[in-house]
Design a protein around this motif. Sequence first.
Motif, PDB file in Angstrom:
ATOM      1  N   THR A   1      10.668 -14.753 -17.567  1.00  0.00           N
ATOM      2  CA  THR A   1      11.751 -14.627 -16.595  1.00  0.00           C
ATOM      3  C   THR A   1      11.381 -15.357 -15.306  1.00  0.00           C
ATOM      4  OG1 THR A   1      12.359 -12.465 -17.463  1.00  0.00           O
ATOM      5  CG2 THR A   1      13.084 -12.962 -15.226  1.00  0.00           C
ATOM      6  N   GLU A   2      12.331 -16.043 -14.698  1.00  0.00           N
ATOM      7  CA  GLU A   2      12.076 -16.665 -13.399  1.00  0.00           C
ATOM      8  C   GLU A   2      11.934 -15.569 -12.351  1.00  0.00           C
ATOM      9  OE1 GLU A   2      14.650 -19.117 -10.231  1.00  0.00           O
ATOM     10  OE2 GLU A   2      14.342 -20.177 -12.113  1.00  0.00           O
ATOM     11  N   VAL A   3      10.815 -15.583 -11.630  1.00  0.00           N
ATOM     12  CA  VAL A   3      10.580 -14.591 -10.586  1.00  0.00           C
ATOM     13  C   VAL A   3      10.340 -15.305  -9.265  1.00  0.00           C
ATOM     14  CG1 VAL A   3       9.725 -12.760 -12.086  1.00  0.00           C
ATOM     15  CG2 VAL A   3       8.127 -14.428 -11.191  1.00  0.00           C
ATOM     16  N   HIS A   4      10.718 -14.644  -8.187  1.00  0.00           N
ATOM     17  CA  HIS A   4      10.533 -15.171  -6.844  1.00  0.00           C
ATOM     18  C   HIS A   4       9.596 -14.223  -6.107  1.00  0.00           C
ATOM     19  CE1 HIS A   4      13.935 -18.078  -7.071  1.00  0.00           C
ATOM     20  NE2 HIS A   4      14.175 -17.286  -8.115  1.00  0.00           N
ATOM     21  N   GLY A   5       8.779 -14.798  -5.243  1.00  0.00           N
ATOM     22  CA  GLY A   5       7.824 -13.970  -4.518  1.00  0.00           C
ATOM     23  C   GLY A   5       7.596 -14.511  -3.122  1.00  0.00           C
ATOM     24  N   LEU A   6       6.666 -13.898  -2.436  1.00  0.00           N
ATOM     25  CA  LEU A   6       6.336 -14.297  -1.078  1.00  0.00           C
ATOM     26  C   LEU A   6       4.923 -14.856  -1.072  1.00  0.00           C
ATOM     27  CD1 LEU A   6       7.499 -14.228   1.806  1.00  0.00           C
ATOM     28  CD2 LEU A   6       6.393 -12.028   2.089  1.00  0.00           C
ATOM     29  N   ASP A   7       4.803 -16.109  -0.662  1.00  0.00           N
ATOM     30  CA  ASP A   7       3.504 -16.773  -0.551  1.00  0.00           C
ATOM     31  C   ASP A   7       2.699 -16.733  -1.851  1.00  0.00           C
ATOM     32  OD1 ASP A   7       3.982 -17.390   2.133  1.00  0.00           O
ATOM     33  OD2 ASP A   7       3.150 -15.494   2.807  1.00  0.00           O
ATOM     34  N   GLY A   8       3.362 -16.918  -2.985  1.00  0.00           N
ATOM     35  CA  GLY A   8       2.662 -17.005  -4.261  1.00  0.00           C
ATOM     36  C   GLY A   8       2.273 -15.684  -4.879  1.00  0.00           C
TER      37      GLY A   8
END
Length: 66
Positions: free
Chosen positions: A30-37
Motif C-alpha cells: 500500500t502507498e503510505v505517507h509519512g513525516l521525514d521518512g
Amino acid sequence: MIRRPDPEPTPDASAMPHEITRTDCRRCGTEVHGLDGRYSCPLCGWVNHWSEGHTELPTEADDIDQ
C-alpha cells in the motif's frame, strides 16, 4: 477568580521544517505517507524502524510536555 499559570511557550512550527514523504509498504504494498521518512501502514500495521528517518529525533530534553 482562579489565576492559571501561563502556558509554556511551544516551538514555532515554521522553525522546524518537516517533509511529507511517501513509499510503498514493505509488507502489503500500500502507498503510505509519512513525516521525514518515518512510516506506518494503516492497513497491515507495518512500521519502519525509527533510524530510517531523514532527520534526528528530538531528545528527552526537547520534550516540552514533561
